[in-house]
Design an enzyme around this catalytic site. Sequence first.
Site, mmCIF file in Angstrom:
data_model
loop_
_atom_site.group_PDB
_atom_site.id
_atom_site.type_symbol
_atom_site.label_atom_id
_atom_site.label_comp_id
_atom_site.label_asym_id
_atom_site.label_seq_id
_atom_site.Cartn_x
_atom_site.Cartn_y
_atom_site.Cartn_z
ATOM 1 N N LYS A 190 40.221 130.488 -43.705
ATOM 2 C CA LYS A 190 39.861 131.300 -42.543
ATOM 3 C C LYS A 190 41.102 131.605 -41.706
ATOM 4 C CE LYS A 190 35.319 131.199 -43.138
ATOM 5 N NZ LYS A 190 35.397 130.685 -44.510
ATOM 6 N N SER A 204 33.958 135.545 -47.780
ATOM 7 C CA SER A 204 34.094 135.546 -46.316
ATOM 8 C C SER A 204 35.408 136.152 -45.840
ATOM 9 C CB SER A 204 33.970 134.120 -45.769
ATOM 10 O OG SER A 204 35.055 133.324 -46.176
#
Length: 210
Positions: free
Chosen positions: A156, A118
């Site tokens: 993230k 990701s």
Amino acid sequence: MTKRQKEILDFIIEYYQKNGYYPTLMEIAKHFNLSAVSTIHEHLQKLEQEGYIKRSGKGKIEIVEKSPKNENSFIFPYYGTISAGKPIAIENQTFEYIDLSDILRCENCYALRVKGNSMIGEFILNDDIIIVENRKEALNGEIVVAVIDGEETTLKKFYNLGNGYIKLVPANPDYEPMIYEADRVEIQGVLKGIVRSFKGLKKGALYDEE
């Protein structure tokens, strides 16, 4: 190495590159507008102790052409840039070093292995080792280790939306940003560096799924 010591070392290197020989103690003092050479002498002693320079009995200065011998150092010779096109020549003479100590030696840091893809847009690949600074707060745009609802941990980009909500943004268009109430998100650290070994890198690791 202090800021002043780095400035002195840089001057010695630049002087040698320009003139083909090393500066004297007086020349270094003159460059830094110092009337007393004793201050320069103290800095040179420290640089010599750390293995950046060596001096003869007559005080002649010479740059050490190899990384200081220190079992705990992460210092590597720096040869400049490399092109992905035409080859470049690697010089034998080393005038500068890259010190990775700030990333790899950190009392308030820990390491994690990345699983998933990701964050490939930030060049963080599946199976990379990341160095994380142990912090409970982050600035907008920093890459964080976040725990959601006390259970799920994720890596993230962090954004505080300022309205009681936190947005965690992946660096991969295949994944959607996630928005949570602020009290559901706990910051456990901020990304400090990446360590990647190509020795065991699997072919196609860029696209490996979790």
